[in-house]
Design an enzyme around this catalytic site. Sequence first.
Site, PDB file in Angstrom:
ATOM      1  N   ARG A  94     -24.418   6.269  -6.055  1.00 33.88           N
ATOM      2  CA  ARG A  94     -24.374   5.324  -7.180  1.00 33.88           C
ATOM      3  C   ARG A  94     -25.709   5.242  -7.924  1.00 33.88           C
ATOM      4  NH1 ARG A  94     -24.450  -0.945  -4.978  1.00 33.88           N
ATOM      5  NH2 ARG A  94     -26.143  -0.713  -3.490  1.00 33.88           N
ATOM      6  N   HIS A 163     -15.895   0.967  -5.012  1.00 32.79           N
ATOM      7  CA  HIS A 163     -16.193  -0.473  -4.862  1.00 32.79           C
ATOM      8  C   HIS A 163     -15.767  -1.228  -6.129  1.00 32.79           C
ATOM      9  CE1 HIS A 163     -18.748  -4.015  -4.239  1.00 32.79           C
ATOM     10  NE2 HIS A 163     -19.368  -3.489  -3.201  1.00 32.79           N
ATOM     11  N   GLU A 263     -11.750  -2.871  -2.660  1.00 33.65           N
ATOM     12  CA  GLU A 263     -12.404  -1.565  -2.544  1.00 33.65           C
ATOM     13  C   GLU A 263     -11.627  -0.609  -1.646  1.00 33.65           C
ATOM     14  OE1 GLU A 263     -16.427  -2.522  -1.267  1.00 33.65           O
ATOM     15  OE2 GLU A 263     -16.237  -4.475  -2.236  1.00 33.65           O
TER      16      GLU A 263
END
Length: 291
Positions: A94, A163, A263
């Site tokens: 990420r 997520h 998620e």
Amino acid sequence: MNITHLPTISVLSDSVTIAQLDDVKIVRIIHDKAEAAISLHGAHVLSFTPKGQDDLIWMSKEAIFNPEKAIRGGVPVCWPWFGRIANPAHGFARNSTWTLIEHRENENGVMVVLGLEASEETKTIWPFEFEARLTVEIGDQLTITLDAKNTDDKAWNCSGALHTYLNVADINTTTITGMGSSYIDGLLEGKVCSGGDTLSINAAVDRVYTQPENTVLISDTQRTLSVTNSGHNAAVIWNPWAEGAESMGDMNNDGYQTMVCVESTYHAASLETAKVIQPNESFVLSTTINA
Ligand code: TA6
């Protein structure tokens, strides 16, 4: 999230442009079926608005769009691990810059593929070769698939999560079903608990549901969102509530009232006990979201 006004850097096709959002570049999709945005920083889906709907994806009003920081909201790609079982929290994917590999479109929608490979930088964090692809399919629904191939000559272990931060009208009147009843409570030091079939949220929640159905439904007063996962072994549900939101510099204080994270997660208690991926095999995790 409004993406139409962002300055265009380049036009790739009728539906796909590259645009600038503060310090990050985004792939912007404007198609008859839906609008969407994906940041190259993190391969992070920021927004998905099917025709006639409000955005399904929640984005913090105080999100920071800077390559140094994970984005608060959207769909963070947590890989090669989920949680704090290693550093940095939720892995490095990420916080990495991904490359646009491919984009295709027809009357049903647009497909975008982003890629990330091992580099000197990733190897200082996790010493393995890999080739990751994030495929985002945008149409009446949104499908995100992470496929991380082991290109090393030895096996490695990983976990991960897509997520997703979902938009809800009001968390106080939202109900969630399909997550199952057994969960590990992140707010009770990982205590294993059992709850009912329907979850209403009126305080902070940070739970790893370990026997979820493939589809989790999130219903508010205005619509029902459905999240269908595969490749997972858990569904994580998270809302930081007022105190949690206040403690985060990149979340507006009232942000918790209109979001919930649901998620698609492959959960492991440690990297050593995480999923073993042999050379030439792939770790695949996906989520499909619609209203
Ligand atoms: O998925 C839930 C969770 O792991 C929570 O424990 C919470 O901290 C959240 O993710 C956000 O993590 P982040 O590192 O993005 O602040």
